[in-house]
Design a protein around this motif. Structure first.
Motif, PDB file in Angstrom:
ATOM      1  N   THR A  99     -11.495  14.522  -7.131  1.00  0.00           N
ATOM      2  CA  THR A  99     -11.001  13.682  -6.027  1.00  0.00           C
ATOM      3  C   THR A  99      -9.930  14.375  -5.194  1.00  0.00           C
ATOM      4  OG1 THR A  99      -9.375  12.667  -7.525  1.00  0.00           O
ATOM      5  CG2 THR A  99     -11.495  11.532  -7.257  1.00  0.00           C
TER       6      THR A  99
ATOM      7  N   GLU B 295      -1.100   2.918  -2.680  1.00  0.00           N
ATOM      8  CA  GLU B 295      -1.916   4.091  -2.386  1.00  0.00           C
ATOM      9  C   GLU B 295      -1.080   5.307  -2.011  1.00  0.00           C
ATOM     10  OE1 GLU B 295      -4.641   3.017   0.638  1.00  0.00           O
ATOM     11  OE2 GLU B 295      -5.707   1.521  -0.594  1.00  0.00           O
ATOM     12  N   ASN B 296       0.121   5.075  -1.487  1.00  0.00           N
ATOM     13  CA  ASN B 296       0.984   6.173  -1.058  1.00  0.00           C
ATOM     14  C   ASN B 296       2.371   5.976  -1.638  1.00  0.00           C
ATOM     15  OD1 ASN B 296       2.107   8.367   0.292  1.00  0.00           O
ATOM     16  ND2 ASN B 296       2.552   7.164   2.129  1.00  0.00           N
TER      17      ASN B 296
ATOM     18  N   THR C  25      -8.413   9.082  -8.718  1.00  0.00           N
ATOM     19  CA  THR C  25      -8.247   8.516  -7.371  1.00  0.00           C
ATOM     20  C   THR C  25      -7.358   9.361  -6.476  1.00  0.00           C
ATOM     21  OG1 THR C  25      -6.383   7.170  -8.144  1.00  0.00           O
ATOM     22  CG2 THR C  25      -8.580   6.148  -8.182  1.00  0.00           C
ATOM     23  N   LEU C  26      -6.490  10.166  -7.029  1.00  0.00           N
ATOM     24  CA  LEU C  26      -5.507  10.908  -6.233  1.00  0.00           C
ATOM     25  C   LEU C  26      -6.204  11.921  -5.329  1.00  0.00           C
ATOM     26  CD1 LEU C  26      -2.399  11.017  -5.963  1.00  0.00           C
ATOM     27  CD2 LEU C  26      -2.443  13.012  -7.462  1.00  0.00           C
ATOM     28  N   GLU C  27      -5.873  11.857  -4.025  1.00  0.00           N
ATOM     29  CA  GLU C  27      -6.472  12.761  -3.040  1.00  0.00           C
ATOM     30  C   GLU C  27      -5.480  13.794  -2.511  1.00  0.00           C
ATOM     31  OE1 GLU C  27      -8.055  10.345   0.011  1.00  0.00           O
ATOM     32  OE2 GLU C  27      -9.609   9.434  -1.261  1.00  0.00           O
ATOM     33  N   GLU C  28      -4.186  13.499  -2.557  1.00  0.00           N
ATOM     34  CA  GLU C  28      -3.184  14.429  -2.028  1.00  0.00           C
ATOM     35  C   GLU C  28      -1.985  14.459  -2.980  1.00  0.00           C
ATOM     36  OE1 GLU C  28      -0.417  15.181   1.955  1.00  0.00           O
ATOM     37  OE2 GLU C  28      -1.993  13.657   1.965  1.00  0.00           O
TER      38      GLU C  28
ATOM     39  N   ARG D 299      -3.430   7.266  -4.083  1.00  0.00           N
ATOM     40  CA  ARG D 299      -4.180   8.283  -3.354  1.00  0.00           C
ATOM     41  C   ARG D 299      -3.305   9.444  -2.891  1.00  0.00           C
ATOM     42  NH1 ARG D 299      -9.263   6.707  -1.992  1.00  0.00           N
ATOM     43  NH2 ARG D 299      -9.760   4.501  -2.303  1.00  0.00           N
ATOM     44  N   ARG D 300      -2.040   9.182  -2.687  1.00  0.00           N
ATOM     45  CA  ARG D 300      -1.123  10.245  -2.256  1.00  0.00           C
ATOM     46  C   ARG D 300       0.190  10.111  -3.015  1.00  0.00           C
ATOM     47  NH1 ARG D 300       3.091  10.950   1.516  1.00  0.00           N
ATOM     48  NH2 ARG D 300       3.256  13.105   2.282  1.00  0.00           N
TER      49      ARG D 300
ATOM     50  N   LYS E 108       0.802  -1.218   0.000  1.00  0.00           N
ATOM     51  CA  LYS E 108       0.000   0.000   0.000  1.00  0.00           C
ATOM     52  C   LYS E 108       0.837   1.272   0.000  1.00  0.00           C
ATOM     53  CE  LYS E 108      -4.031  -2.015   2.296  1.00  0.00           C
ATOM     54  NZ  LYS E 108      -4.942  -1.918   3.464  1.00  0.00           N
TER      55      LYS E 108
ATOM     56  N   ASN F 148      -6.803  11.689 -13.891  1.00  0.00           N
ATOM     57  CA  ASN F 148      -6.737  10.841 -12.701  1.00  0.00           C
ATOM     58  C   ASN F 148      -8.017  10.965 -11.887  1.00  0.00           C
ATOM     59  OD1 ASN F 148      -5.969  10.327  -9.703  1.00  0.00           O
ATOM     60  ND2 ASN F 148      -4.329   9.390 -10.893  1.00  0.00           N
TER      61      ASN F 148
END
Length: 600
Positions: free
Chosen positions: A309, A227-228, A281-284, A255-256, A199, A279
């Motif tokens: 997102t 995710e990161n 899904t990217l949150e940060e 995500r990040r 992850k 994109n």
């Protein structure tokens, strides 16, 4: 040497090891033995359990080395079990340390039962990491592994990649500043490309450049589990940044993403910012300490309205000027998910910061909750704009404190013209140790027992405190109580009492608001000014006296000089007269002598 002999799976390699003593040849034989053991197991149809690969690699060829049946039976029991107890994991770790000839890491041994194994900055080398990886291959409790600050290099990264292939419990790996080279990163990326369910992975401060960025971009493109991803503090330039940006557009799991402290500028910045449009899904996203400048802000402004997102965006220290901000703000206002924005250490100026607040005040779609504007100068206009913004939306703005240094008011130095003439008059009387009657007689030059307006003016000039016409008129009207156009001694006494009782200046509003300290300071200033005026008067008197004495001396000298010149002239005249008489006598004598000669 014993460790290498244990790894050899054929008698020919064993004989080579016994005949070889050179260190470089031993290293090549070690890798050959590793590959040979793997190929022999695959050819024999050997299917090892996913939790014993590195351990079986370490013990492969035990039969060829003539080990006892007891040892072989113990190894078979270990392989038959699905999971090993943690005590067995510790034993395998210590055993591998003995084989490699390294000291066991106490920090790792104490954390084998924990979910987090933090061995950062423990001065571990590739062989130490190899022993840890043997234990990790059979460990099922550790989920977070931190190897930051250790020298993994290529071999350590290779051992870690093999451990990650076989361990299914580790979710997060931190490899910050581990000196991972290209082959090591290639091995790690190979594991990630095999869809390893990892992850989070931190690869910051490893000096990755263009070649390494291409490998990472391939992982971003194909791996949907991560995710990161942290790539901060590397040397990713425009070419590598462009590859990562293109891969980010097709990623569906990240995500990040942290790309701070790299060399992403110009085209790479535009590609990465444009990827946010695709994109989902990217949150940060952290792009701080790069060089987005105006091109990157323009691409980001176009992409943000299409992204739904992204929640946190860090653009600190990206050379964003007020002109670049004009291209970025429209996209920020149209984005409906962004909640946190960092714009610290950018040359926005106070005007740019105020403009941002005003734009967010008028925005309708934005969900912004926090705005960071640290290290940007602000003033009271900024604070007013912030108050107006808070009335519209509950938004928290982090900013530096405005300049609260006390600004001293520029006050013109007071002069005697700024004070009440009556106060000046009576302060002069006080400093000269005069009685009120003496003061009155000083101004009453004609001894008429009254003071006219002209005498009052001349009196102030005499004491070196001349008044303006307006001040003179005001003073005279206040002192002339009966309106006789003259001031009598009784009127002077009344004026003295009223003036010294009230102690006020010419402006009544200022006197009402003045505090006791101000009054004291006010009177001190008056005393100083009067004292200075009297001192100037005395100096002027002394100068005039010296000038008069010097003038008198010059006159006496000139008189004496004229007297001497007169005496000298008279003497010259008398001498000339005597000379003329002498000449006349001689002429007369000559004439007499000539006449006598003629008579003879």
């Amino acid at each position: 040497m014993p460790a290498l002999l244990r790894r050899c799976s054929s008698k020919s390699l064993v004989d080579k090891c016994k005949r070889t003593s050179n260190a470089s040849e031993l290293d090549s034989l070690e890798s050959e033995a590793f590959d040979d053991g793997r190929s022999r197991r695959k050819g024999a149809g050997y299917k090892r359990d996913s939790q014993f690969s590195l351990l079986s690699d370490a013990d492969d060829g035990n039969k060829d080395m003539g080990l006892s049946e007891k040892d072989l039976q113990r190894d078979e029991k270990k392989k038959a079990s699905v999971t090993l107890p943690q005590e067995e994991v510790r034993r395998s770790y210590r055993k591998m340390c003995n084989i490699e000839g390294v000291s066991p890491c106490g920090r790792f041994a104490r954390q084998i039962d924990d979910t987090v194994a933090d061995v950062s900055h423990s001065m571990l080398g590739p062989r130490d990491v190899k022993c840890i990886c043997v234990a990790l291959s059979t460990n099922v409790t550790i989920k977070d592994l931190d190897l930051s600050g250790n020298d993994l290099s290529g071999k350590g990264a290779l051992y870690l990649s093999e451990a990650l292939r076989e361990n299914t419990s580790i979710d997060e790996v931190t490899l910050e500043e581990c000196n991972i080279d290209h082959p090591g990163l290639q091995a790690l990326c190979g594991v990630l490309l095999d869809m390893k369910p990892l992850k989070s992975i931190d690869l910051s401060k490893n000096k990755f450049g263009t070649r390494q960025a291409d490998l990472i971009a391939e992982v971003i493109k194909k791996n949907d589990y991560i995710e990161n991803l942290v790539l901060s503090g590397n040397e990713i330039d425009n070419v590598g940044g462009t590859s990562i940006g293109k891969a980010l557009g097709s990623n569906v799991g990240l995500r990040r993403l942290d790309l701070s402290w790299n060399h992403i500028r110009l085209e790479a910045a535009s590609v990465i910012c444009s990827a946010l449009k695709l994109n989902s899904t990217l949150e940060e996203l952290d792009l701080s300490w790069n060089g987005l400048s105006e091109d990157g802000c323009r691409a980001l402004g176009r992409a943000l309205p299409h992204n739904h997102t992204l929640q946190r965006l860090d653009l600190s220290s990206n050379r964003i000027s007020p002109f670049a901000l004009n291209a970025l703000v429209p996209g920020l206002l149209k984005n409906d998910t962004l909640k946190e924005l960092r714009m610290c250490m950018n040359p926005l100026t106070t005007v740019g910061a105020i403009a941002m607040l005003q734009c967010f005040e008028k925005a309708k779609d934005t969900q912004m909750k926090e705005l960071y504007l640290m290290d940007i100068p602000v003033n009271h206009e900024f604070l007013d704009a912030l108050e107006n913004l808070k009335k519209v939306r509950p938004m928290k703005v982090h900013h530096r404190e405005p300049n609260r240094k006390k600004i001293t008011q520029i006050v013109k130095d007071r002069t005697l013209k700024d004070y009440d003439p009556a106060m000046i008059l009576f302060e002069y009387m006080k400093q000269e140790n005069m009685r009120l009657i003496d003061l009155f007689r000083t101004f009453d030059t004609d001894s008429s027992q009254t003071v006219t307006k002209d005498e009052l003016r001349e009196g102030f000039v005499t004491i070196n405190m001349p008044l303006s016409d307006e001040a003179l008129e005001s003073l005279f009207e206040r002192m002339d109580l009966d309106g006789s156009n003259t001031i009598e001694y009784d009127e002077v006494k009344v004026g003295y009492r009223s003036t010294m009782g009230k102690m006020r200046c010419s402006s009544r509003s200022q006197a009402q608001t003045r505090t006791e300290e101000d009054k004291t300071f006010f009177l001190k200033q008056l005393k100083k000014l009067v004292h200075k005026a009297l001192g100037d008067k005395r100096k002027l008197f002394e100068v005039n006296a010296k000038r008069r004495s010097s003038d008198a001396l010059k006159e006496r000298r000139e008189e004496k000089l004229l007297e001497l010149r007169g005496k000298r002239r008279q003497r010259q005249i008398s001498i000339i007269a005597v000379f003329e008489k002498t000449l006349a006598a001689e002429d007369l004598k000559k004439k007499i002598l000539e006449r006598l000669e003629e008579e003879k």
